[in-house]
Design a protein around this motif. Structure first.
Motif, PDB file in Angstrom:
ATOM      1  N   LEU A 313      42.457  27.528  37.452  1.00  0.00           N
ATOM      2  CA  LEU A 313      41.869  28.772  37.969  1.00  0.00           C
ATOM      3  C   LEU A 313      42.996  29.786  38.060  1.00  0.00           C
ATOM      4  CD1 LEU A 313      39.416  30.248  39.288  1.00  0.00           C
ATOM      5  CD2 LEU A 313      40.215  29.351  41.499  1.00  0.00           C
ATOM      6  N   GLY A 314      42.788  30.973  37.505  1.00  0.00           N
ATOM      7  CA  GLY A 314      43.861  31.959  37.464  1.00  0.00           C
ATOM      8  C   GLY A 314      43.987  32.776  38.733  1.00  0.00           C
ATOM      9  N   ALA A 315      42.834  33.128  39.343  1.00  0.00           N
ATOM     10  CA  ALA A 315      42.882  33.951  40.562  1.00  0.00           C
ATOM     11  C   ALA A 315      41.611  33.719  41.372  1.00  0.00           C
ATOM     12  CB  ALA A 315      43.018  35.433  40.210  1.00  0.00           C
ATOM     13  N   ALA A 316      41.760  33.759  42.707  1.00  0.00           N
ATOM     14  CA  ALA A 316      40.615  33.586  43.611  1.00  0.00           C
ATOM     15  C   ALA A 316      40.637  34.713  44.638  1.00  0.00           C
ATOM     16  CB  ALA A 316      40.684  32.235  44.296  1.00  0.00           C
ATOM     17  N   ILE A 317      39.519  35.404  44.770  1.00  0.00           N
ATOM     18  CA  ILE A 317      39.388  36.503  45.740  1.00  0.00           C
ATOM     19  C   ILE A 317      38.761  35.929  47.008  1.00  0.00           C
ATOM     20  CG2 ILE A 317      38.522  38.839  46.089  1.00  0.00           C
ATOM     21  CD1 ILE A 317      40.313  38.376  43.528  1.00  0.00           C
ATOM     22  N   GLU A 318      39.445  36.061  48.130  1.00  0.00           N
ATOM     23  CA  GLU A 318      38.958  35.476  49.382  1.00  0.00           C
ATOM     24  C   GLU A 318      37.666  36.152  49.837  1.00  0.00           C
ATOM     25  OE1 GLU A 318      41.613  35.905  52.683  1.00  0.00           O
ATOM     26  OE2 GLU A 318      40.469  34.551  53.986  1.00  0.00           O
ATOM     27  N   CYS A 319      36.740  35.299  50.310  1.00  0.00           N
ATOM     28  CA  CYS A 319      35.492  35.763  50.939  1.00  0.00           C
ATOM     29  C   CYS A 319      35.373  34.949  52.216  1.00  0.00           C
ATOM     30  CB  CYS A 319      34.313  35.513  50.010  1.00  0.00           C
ATOM     31  SG  CYS A 319      32.720  35.939  50.739  1.00  0.00           S
ATOM     32  N   ASN A 320      35.625  35.590  53.359  1.00  0.00           N
ATOM     33  CA  ASN A 320      35.779  34.855  54.617  1.00  0.00           C
ATOM     34  C   ASN A 320      34.434  34.386  55.189  1.00  0.00           C
ATOM     35  OD1 ASN A 320      36.466  33.850  57.086  1.00  0.00           O
ATOM     36  ND2 ASN A 320      37.129  35.813  57.957  1.00  0.00           N
ATOM     37  N   PRO A 321      34.225  33.049  55.310  1.00  0.00           N
ATOM     38  CA  PRO A 321      32.964  32.524  55.865  1.00  0.00           C
ATOM     39  C   PRO A 321      33.022  32.345  57.387  1.00  0.00           C
ATOM     40  CG  PRO A 321      34.269  30.710  55.039  1.00  0.00           C
ATOM     41  CD  PRO A 321      35.082  31.959  54.812  1.00  0.00           C
ATOM     42  N   LEU A 322      34.223  32.447  57.973  1.00  0.00           N
ATOM     43  CA  LEU A 322      34.391  32.101  59.394  1.00  0.00           C
ATOM     44  C   LEU A 322      34.032  33.296  60.272  1.00  0.00           C
ATOM     45  CD1 LEU A 322      37.727  30.097  59.031  1.00  0.00           C
ATOM     46  CD2 LEU A 322      35.355  29.305  58.776  1.00  0.00           C
ATOM     47  N   LEU A 323      32.741  33.672  60.241  1.00  0.00           N
ATOM     48  CA  LEU A 323      32.306  34.916  60.894  1.00  0.00           C
ATOM     49  C   LEU A 323      31.684  34.686  62.267  1.00  0.00           C
ATOM     50  CD1 LEU A 323      30.644  36.584  57.763  1.00  0.00           C
ATOM     51  CD2 LEU A 323      32.960  36.955  58.648  1.00  0.00           C
ATOM     52  N   PHE A 352      44.413  35.120  46.108  1.00  0.00           N
ATOM     53  CA  PHE A 352      45.349  34.030  45.822  1.00  0.00           C
ATOM     54  C   PHE A 352      45.382  33.803  44.303  1.00  0.00           C
ATOM     55  CE2 PHE A 352      46.021  32.756  50.195  1.00  0.00           C
ATOM     56  CZ  PHE A 352      44.880  33.233  50.828  1.00  0.00           C
ATOM     57  N   THR A 353      46.572  33.522  43.756  1.00  0.00           N
ATOM     58  CA  THR A 353      46.690  33.365  42.294  1.00  0.00           C
ATOM     59  C   THR A 353      47.511  32.131  41.942  1.00  0.00           C
ATOM     60  OG1 THR A 353      48.751  34.640  42.181  1.00  0.00           O
ATOM     61  CG2 THR A 353      46.677  35.880  42.024  1.00  0.00           C
ATOM     62  N   ALA A 354      47.268  31.600  40.743  1.00  0.00           N
ATOM     63  CA  ALA A 354      48.052  30.458  40.250  1.00  0.00           C
ATOM     64  C   ALA A 354      49.523  30.842  40.147  1.00  0.00           C
ATOM     65  CB  ALA A 354      47.519  30.020  38.893  1.00  0.00           C
ATOM     66  N   ALA A 355      49.760  32.135  39.926  1.00  0.00           N
ATOM     67  CA  ALA A 355      51.149  32.629  39.762  1.00  0.00           C
ATOM     68  C   ALA A 355      51.976  32.459  41.037  1.00  0.00           C
ATOM     69  CB  ALA A 355      51.123  34.091  39.346  1.00  0.00           C
ATOM     70  N   GLN A 356      51.320  32.215  42.165  1.00  0.00           N
ATOM     71  CA  GLN A 356      52.077  31.992  43.406  1.00  0.00           C
ATOM     72  C   GLN A 356      52.835  30.670  43.338  1.00  0.00           C
ATOM     73  OE1 GLN A 356      48.317  33.377  45.842  1.00  0.00           O
ATOM     74  NE2 GLN A 356      49.978  33.081  47.273  1.00  0.00           N
ATOM     75  N   GLY A 357      52.387  29.786  42.450  1.00  0.00           N
ATOM     76  CA  GLY A 357      53.111  28.528  42.249  1.00  0.00           C
ATOM     77  C   GLY A 357      52.561  27.397  43.104  1.00  0.00           C
ATOM     78  N   PRO A 358      52.636  26.163  42.589  1.00  0.00           N
ATOM     79  CA  PRO A 358      52.040  25.010  43.266  1.00  0.00           C
ATOM     80  C   PRO A 358      52.568  24.781  44.685  1.00  0.00           C
ATOM     81  CG  PRO A 358      52.665  24.466  41.013  1.00  0.00           C
ATOM     82  CD  PRO A 358      53.220  25.824  41.296  1.00  0.00           C
ATOM     83  N   GLU A 359      53.859  24.965  44.890  1.00  0.00           N
ATOM     84  CA  GLU A 359      54.408  24.656  46.231  1.00  0.00           C
ATOM     85  C   GLU A 359      53.855  25.599  47.291  1.00  0.00           C
ATOM     86  OE1 GLU A 359      58.782  22.940  44.803  1.00  0.00           O
ATOM     87  OE2 GLU A 359      58.655  24.489  46.376  1.00  0.00           O
ATOM     88  N   ALA A 360      53.876  26.898  46.975  1.00  0.00           N
ATOM     89  CA  ALA A 360      53.388  27.887  47.950  1.00  0.00           C
ATOM     90  C   ALA A 360      51.896  27.671  48.214  1.00  0.00           C
ATOM     91  CB  ALA A 360      53.629  29.300  47.416  1.00  0.00           C
TER      92      ALA A 360
END
Ligand code: AHR
Length: 370
Positions: A313-323, A352-360
């Protein structure tokens, strides 16, 4: 003779005295007599003016709760009309409302609509007739068809809050909406797809859209189309995946077998389950997600971070469910007659993006709530 004369004089004096005495007893009208006038007509006592209606800036009339202005969470009885099972996001959304209600001492009555708008309308009517319910919360499966039950809620003194999804109805018919700005999410998705397709000769993107009628999918599609043009993306196909893995996998498989449509460089999926279905189809077609085809999705569940860490997955846009906590807090203000609440309160969300790297990404996943 003399005696008779004296007697006559005495009688005359007595009679004269008696006449004088009688005259002296009659009041002498010295002034005009006071004529008894009718009692002045009582002027209409000012009608007990009803307290002015409490109205918000959007024209919504806040119902007068019996416990106002000192309502507590323990006074709150919520009729919660939920969409029905749609995936991990909805599960987290349900948990947020359940847990917060238990912590706050709120009486929560949840209705699972099984994804059908007609069920939601029926449940709304039932809660409107329930004398114990004072707050109705709606996560709408569709944007249309709620005007009548919203008006009925106002007639029955129920405060209505939209959580998550929006409606086409006038903002004067509900207290507020708390949830994501789905158009902004889509704009972020288009920007992220442009970054992922940088350097690609062609930029054909297929779209797996959300359940038909849901504001989340409609608005994400709108926002994506607004920003994809910045980098020359073309949407070559669009079909609903109904928020689910299997239907989305089937849609992607058909496109990958199509002699024309199979020329795909990107997938715009309206939630994580749809992205995971597309990724399965891409891999089964012996293509590499994250290299041959770039995928962008919405929702940041634990599965999202796993797919980002794998680079699929290249990028994920947060959608907050904790309302839950925020919605209950605003509902209590409504019960107490607060008219300062705006008609829309946006969730705060990131990308969040894959480019942030696995560790982060792993570090985030290790403490992620849902
Ligand atoms: O309305 C929010 C959307 O509904 C989520 O992105 C999706 O997963 C859910 O079904």
């Amino acid at each position: 003779m003399k005696g008779k004369t004296i007697f006559r004089i005495l009688v005359a004096v007595l009679v004269f005295s008696m006449i004088l005495a009688a005259c002296a007893q009659k009041p002498v009208a010295t002034e005009a007599p006071v004529v008894a006038t009718e009692a002045p007509a009582a002027t209409e006592a000012p009608a007990a003016t009803e307290a002015p209606a409490l109205t918000t800036s959007s024209g919504y009339v806040v119902p007068a709760a019996a416990c106002a202005p000192n309502c507590q969470y323990s006074d709150m009885v919520v009729g919660f009309i939920q969409t029905g099972p749609e995936g991990a996001w909805r599960t987290a959304n349900n948990a947020s409302f359940d847990e917060a209600a238990a912590q706050l001492g709120i009486t929560l009555k949840v209705y699972d609509s099984q994804g059908k708008v007609e069920n939601q309308i029926s449940a709304f009517h039932t809660f409107n007739q329930d004398p114990t319910v004072n707050v109705i919360i709606l996560a709408a499966v569709d944007t249309k068809g709620f005007d009548d039950v919203l008006k009925e809620a106002a007639e029955n003194g129920k405060i209505v809050i939209l959580e998550d999804r929006s409606l086409d109805s006038s903002a004067s018919l509900y207290y507020t909406r708390i949830g994501s700005d789905f158009v902004l999410e889509g704009q972020k998705g288009g920007q992220e797809m442009c970054k992922l397709l940088e350097g690609f000769e062609k930029k054909n993107v297929v779209e797996i859209s959300g359940a038909v009628g849901a504001s989340a999918g409609i608005d994400r599609g709108t926002g994506f189309r607004q920003t994809m043009e910045e980098c020359g993306i073309t949407i070559t196909a669009s079909q609903t995946g109904d928020w689910k893995v299997a239907p989305s996998k089937a849609v992607m498989e058909a496109w990958l077998k199509d002699p024309v449509l199979k020329d795909i460089q990107g997938v715009h999926a309206h939630n994580i389950e749809e992205a995971l279905g597309a990724i399965q189809a891409i891999k089964e077609a012996n293509l590499v997600p994250g290299e041959d085809i770039m995928v962008v999705a919405y929702d940041t569940t634990k599965d999202t971070f796993t797919a980002l860490i794998a680079g699929e997955l290249g990028a994920a846009i947060e959608c907050n469910p904790l309302l839950g906590p925020q919605v209950y807090e605003v509902a209590l203000k409504g019960l107490n007659g607060d008219t300062s609440i705006p008609s829309y309160i946006a969730s705060q969300e990131g990308t969040f993006t894959a480019a942030q790297g696995p560790e982060a990404l792993q570090a985030i996943l290790d403490t992620w709530k849902y």
